[in-house]
Design a protein around this motif. Structure first.
Motif, short mmCIF file in Angstrom:
data_model
loop_
_atom_site.label_atom_id
_atom_site.label_comp_id
_atom_site.label_asym_id
_atom_site.label_seq_id
_atom_site.Cartn_x
_atom_site.Cartn_y
_atom_site.Cartn_z
N TYR A 68 0.84 -1.21 0.00
CA TYR A 68 0.00 0.00 0.00
C TYR A 68 0.87 1.25 0.00
O TYR A 68 0.58 2.23 -0.70
N ALA A 69 1.95 1.23 0.79
CA ALA A 69 2.88 2.37 0.79
C ALA A 69 3.57 2.50 -0.57
O ALA A 69 3.79 3.62 -1.06
N PHE A 129 -7.25 -0.63 -1.44
CA PHE A 129 -6.77 -0.20 -0.13
C PHE A 129 -7.68 -0.69 0.99
O PHE A 129 -8.90 -0.73 0.82
N PRO A 130 -7.11 -1.01 2.15
CA PRO A 130 -7.95 -1.25 3.33
C PRO A 130 -8.68 0.04 3.69
O PRO A 130 -8.21 1.14 3.36
N PRO A 131 -9.82 -0.06 4.36
CA PRO A 131 -10.62 1.15 4.67
C PRO A 131 -9.84 2.24 5.42
O PRO A 131 -10.01 3.42 5.13
N ASP A 132 -8.97 1.85 6.36
CA ASP A 132 -8.26 2.88 7.14
C ASP A 132 -7.27 3.66 6.27
O ASP A 132 -7.14 4.88 6.41
N VAL A 133 -6.62 2.97 5.34
CA VAL A 133 -5.67 3.65 4.45
C VAL A 133 -6.44 4.55 3.48
O VAL A 133 -6.05 5.70 3.24
N LEU A 138 -0.26 3.67 6.97
CA LEU A 138 0.49 2.80 6.07
C LEU A 138 1.46 1.90 6.85
O LEU A 138 1.64 0.73 6.51
N ARG A 139 2.07 2.44 7.89
CA ARG A 139 3.05 1.67 8.66
C ARG A 139 2.45 0.44 9.32
O ARG A 139 3.15 -0.54 9.60
N LYS A 140 1.16 0.48 9.60
CA LYS A 140 0.51 -0.67 10.25
C LYS A 140 0.62 -1.93 9.40
O LYS A 140 0.47 -3.04 9.91
N TYR A 141 0.86 -1.76 8.12
CA TYR A 141 0.92 -2.92 7.21
C TYR A 141 2.36 -3.34 6.91
O TYR A 141 2.58 -4.22 6.08
N ASP A 142 3.32 -2.72 7.60
CA ASP A 142 4.72 -3.15 7.47
C ASP A 142 4.92 -4.47 8.18
O ASP A 142 4.23 -4.77 9.18
N ALA A 143 5.88 -5.25 7.71
CA ALA A 143 6.29 -6.44 8.46
C ALA A 143 6.96 -5.98 9.75
O ALA A 143 7.65 -4.96 9.77
N PRO A 144 6.74 -6.71 10.85
CA PRO A 144 7.36 -6.30 12.13
C PRO A 144 8.88 -6.27 12.03
O PRO A 144 9.49 -7.12 11.38
N LYS A 145 9.48 -5.26 12.65
CA LYS A 145 10.95 -5.16 12.68
C LYS A 145 11.41 -5.21 14.13
O LYS A 145 11.00 -4.37 14.93
N GLU A 146 12.22 -6.18 14.43
CA GLU A 146 12.72 -6.30 15.80
C GLU A 146 13.60 -5.13 16.16
O GLU A 146 14.42 -4.69 15.36
N SER A 147 13.42 -4.62 17.35
CA SER A 147 14.23 -3.55 17.95
C SER A 147 14.05 -2.19 17.29
O SER A 147 14.65 -1.21 17.69
N PRO A 181 8.08 12.53 14.88
CA PRO A 181 7.50 11.49 15.76
C PRO A 181 7.59 10.09 15.16
O PRO A 181 7.67 9.10 15.89
N VAL A 182 7.58 9.99 13.83
CA VAL A 182 7.55 8.67 13.19
C VAL A 182 8.92 8.24 12.66
O VAL A 182 9.02 7.25 11.93
N ALA A 183 9.98 8.94 13.05
CA ALA A 183 11.33 8.51 12.67
C ALA A 183 11.61 7.14 13.28
O ALA A 183 11.36 6.92 14.48
#
Length: 204
Positions: A63-64, A110-114, A139-148, A194-196
């Motif tokens: 989506y991003a 797109f999902p409704p929220d996007v 958009l970030r909600k659909y990223d694969a999880p990143k450890e740390s 804030p989103v860095a």
């Protein structure tokens, strides 16, 4: 390999054919790029014998990747219509972005929220670019999880974190829209979005 098949590896599959047609129609060089921390995508107008060029980071979620691609094609379309007379994210660009996003709304890719975040962003004249925080967060909600890896806004006050270049910072208070952070080695003050995305350091 067929360009639509390649694009379908990065985009929502229903979006790939139309993006493929845009690449042909606008005679655009479209490059899937390495990660660039400072930007998701890039548009370059014709110059020195080269035509339109668009690049989009390879590691964006579908989506991003699509939002960024449409964002850059809207720059291309606006340049074709107005050359250098239009502001980079002015009314002409915003109208083209809205118009070029419409087919993907109709296909419901797109999902409704996007979709809601994109719509709000396009109806908000104060938002100047795709760095709009509401859209970015959705958009970030659909990223694969990143450890740390965390965003600055999620860290507690006084938390230590580091950037990819190894520099270490301490989070301080919020100043309007950004967070004051102090580089530990130099005591210099920097302002962070804030989103860095940063890596948390756990103190021993």
């Amino acid at each position: 390999m067929d360009k639509v098949k390649v694009l379908a590896q990065y985009l929502p599959p229903d979006a790939a054919p139309l993006i493929g047609r845009w690449i042909d129609y606008f005679k655009c060089e479209f490059k899937i790029s390495r990660n660039r921390g400072s930007k998701f995508g890039d548009y370059r107008a014709p110059h020195s014998g080269k035509g339109h060029r668009i690049s989009v980071n390879f590691d964006l979620n579908p989506y991003a990747f699509l939002v960024t691609t449409v964002h850059e094609f809207a720059h291309l379309h606006t340049w074709n219509e107005h050359k250098h007379k239009a502001k980079p994210h002015g009314t002409e660009w915003k109208n083209n972005f809205k118009k070029m996003m419409q087919p993907f709304f109709e296909k419901e890719v797109f999902p409704p929220d996007v979709k809601h975040a994109i719509t709000s962003y396009l109806n908000n004249p104060a938002a100047s670019s795709c760095s709009d925080l509401t859209l970015y967060r959705s958009l970030r909600k659909y990223d694969a999880p990143k450890e740390s890896v965390h965003t600055v806004e999620k860290l507690p006050l006084k938390a230590l974190f580091k950037l990819k270049d190894g520099r270490v910072f301490r989070k301080e208070e919020k100043l309007r829209k950004r967070y004051k952070c102090i580089e530990v080695s130099t005591r210099r003050v920097y302002l962070f979005s804030p989103v860095a995305e940063v890596e948390v350091i756990t103190e021993a």
